[in-house]
Design an enzyme around this catalytic site. Structure first.
Site, PDB file in Angstrom:
ATOM      1  N   ASP A 201       0.851  -1.192   0.000  1.00  0.00           N
ATOM      2  CA  ASP A 201       0.000   0.000   0.000  1.00  0.00           C
ATOM      3  C   ASP A 201       0.885   1.240   0.000  1.00  0.00           C
ATOM      4  OD1 ASP A 201      -2.241   1.819   0.452  1.00  0.00           O
ATOM      5  OD2 ASP A 201      -3.344   0.089   1.160  1.00  0.00           O
ATOM      6  N   ASP A 202       0.599   2.224   0.859  1.00  0.00           N
ATOM      7  CA  ASP A 202       1.355   3.475   0.849  1.00  0.00           C
ATOM      8  C   ASP A 202       2.683   3.315   1.584  1.00  0.00           C
ATOM      9  OD1 ASP A 202      -0.798   4.663  -0.436  1.00  0.00           O
ATOM     10  OD2 ASP A 202      -1.716   5.317   1.449  1.00  0.00           O
TER      11      ASP A 202
END
Length: 394
Positions: A201-202
């Site tokens: 993800d981030d």
């Protein structure tokens, strides 16, 4: 290998966590319940790992975690609070989150924000704290979060969320979602130095009311890239992000059997101006602003969309435009490669067009045989990319 219970860990911190030094030698420290360290004018040297028991059903019981992160009602199993402390793991200790048990557990289950998956390391209400050379192996959810804190330095952070279950080979983005490197929230004067993040993800996520943030020497291996947001989720709580400097950033695309995604260098996103449901899974309509952001010396390895800004997260056709404005964004000295020919995709809200978007020395190669494309929609003023249509509207 030494194995020690949580009772002894808590006793050591209780004895030496104020005005003392605590040393954890090599080995595994078995953590079987939620734990808080209150540190005041103290030091912790970690040469071993806090090993959080691999029991998703236990940790998903809301009574067994803390809720000190307001945004999206996230859960934490380990919280550090206090002031004037150093936690140094000497690149040989930290946390074992036993994430594989979680990722396989959720292989055929749905996930949502606020569902109780725990953040591995949470700093809450910290002033003048240092986390140094810390390793987090197999985080089940976010690797780190910092909330309601100021004057904090992370100097050396390693997070690795890599699926090892052959049943899900090549599906790492869907098997290890939400394994962000760090989320910052309601915090000021935070330094993120020497991060090495493998996630789905981030790599970094700068959330609401994060101010005076420095990120330097960041390596992101797979995932979505560096995020600003999402913002504007809470209709009655403005999000302000101001004075963020990021430099010496590397995005590295991994073997697709390990992690198929490497989406952006930096992307910025808000909810629309219309409210749909309520947080943690719904929301929108929130205001505020993002200003004075610099991202420089960024190296990209086959990312999908290098620079991306959009204000339609969680939205529907016919929604009101977001009232959260982006301004004074600078992208300087970007190199590398993109999988698509759209190098810049800036799509600001029609209600608050973006002024002063600047590009200097952006040299990103599109796929062979294609010309680079630059999109600027609802951008009030742009400098450095003549090919970007700064007067376009959505």
């Amino acid at each position: 290998m030494i194995q020690t219970s949580i009772t002894k860990v808590e006793a050591a911190i209780a004895r030496c966590g104020h005005f003392g030094t605590t040393v954890f030698g090599p080995g595994q420290y078995n953590i079987t319940r939620k734990m808080t360290w209150d540190l005041v004018s103290s030091r912790v040297d970690m040469h071993g790992y806090l090993n959080f028991k691999p029991d998703p059903e236990y940790w998903l019981n809301a009574n067994n975690t803390y809720r000190v992160i307001f945004i999206q009602d996230q859960a934490s199993w380990f919280v550090i609070t206090g002031h004037d402390f150093i936690v140094d793991a000497h690149a040989s200790g930290g946390i074992n989150g036993n994430g594989q048990t979680w990722w396989s557990f959720y292989g055929n289950r749905s996930r949502s924000d606020g569902d109780g998956r725990p953040v591995s390391l949470t700093l809450s209400n910290v002033t003048r704290g240092v986390i140094k050379d810390f390793r987090i192996e197999a985080q089940p959810f976010w690797c780190n979060a910092i909330a309601d804190s100021k004057e904090v330095v992370y100097d050396g952070m390693y997070c690795n969320a890599t699926n090892q279950d052959p049943l899900y080979a090549g599906q790492n983005s869907s098997v290890v979602p939400n394994t962000d490197g760090i989320n910052t929230y309601r915090s000021d004067q935070v330094s993120l130095l020497r991060f090495d993040i493998t996630c789905g993800d981030d790599c970094l996520a700068i959330k609401g009311n994060s101010t005076n943030i420095v990120a330097k020497d960041i390596t992101c291996r797979g995932g979505n890239g560096i995020a600003f947001g999402s913002l504007g989720q809470y209709v009655d709580l403005p999000d302000i992000v101001d004075n963020v400097v990021m430099e010496d950033i590397k995005m590295i695309r991994l073997d697709p059997q390990v992690q198929p995604n490497m989406v952006s260098g930096v992307y910025l996103k808000t909810w629309t101006g219309t409210v749909h449901g309520s947080p943690p899974t719904g929301g929108g309509g929130g205001g505020g602003f993002v200003s004075n952001v610099v991202a420089k010396r960024v190296s990209l390895d086959r990312v999908t969309v290098p620079i991306h800004l959009y204000q339609t997260n969680g939205g529907h056709s016919g929604d009101e435009p977001s009232k959260l404005q982006f301004s004074n964004l600078t992208f300087n000295d970007w190199t590398g490669t993109s999988l698509r020919n759209t190098i810049v995709d800036i799509e600001c809200s029609a209600a608050v067009p973006c002024p002063n978007i600047r590009f200097h020395d952006v040299d990103i190669a599109p796929p062979n045989g294609t010309a680079p494309s630059y999109k600027c929609i609802n951008v009030a003023s742009e400098f450095g990319l003549p090919a970007c249509n700064a007067t376009g509207t959505s």
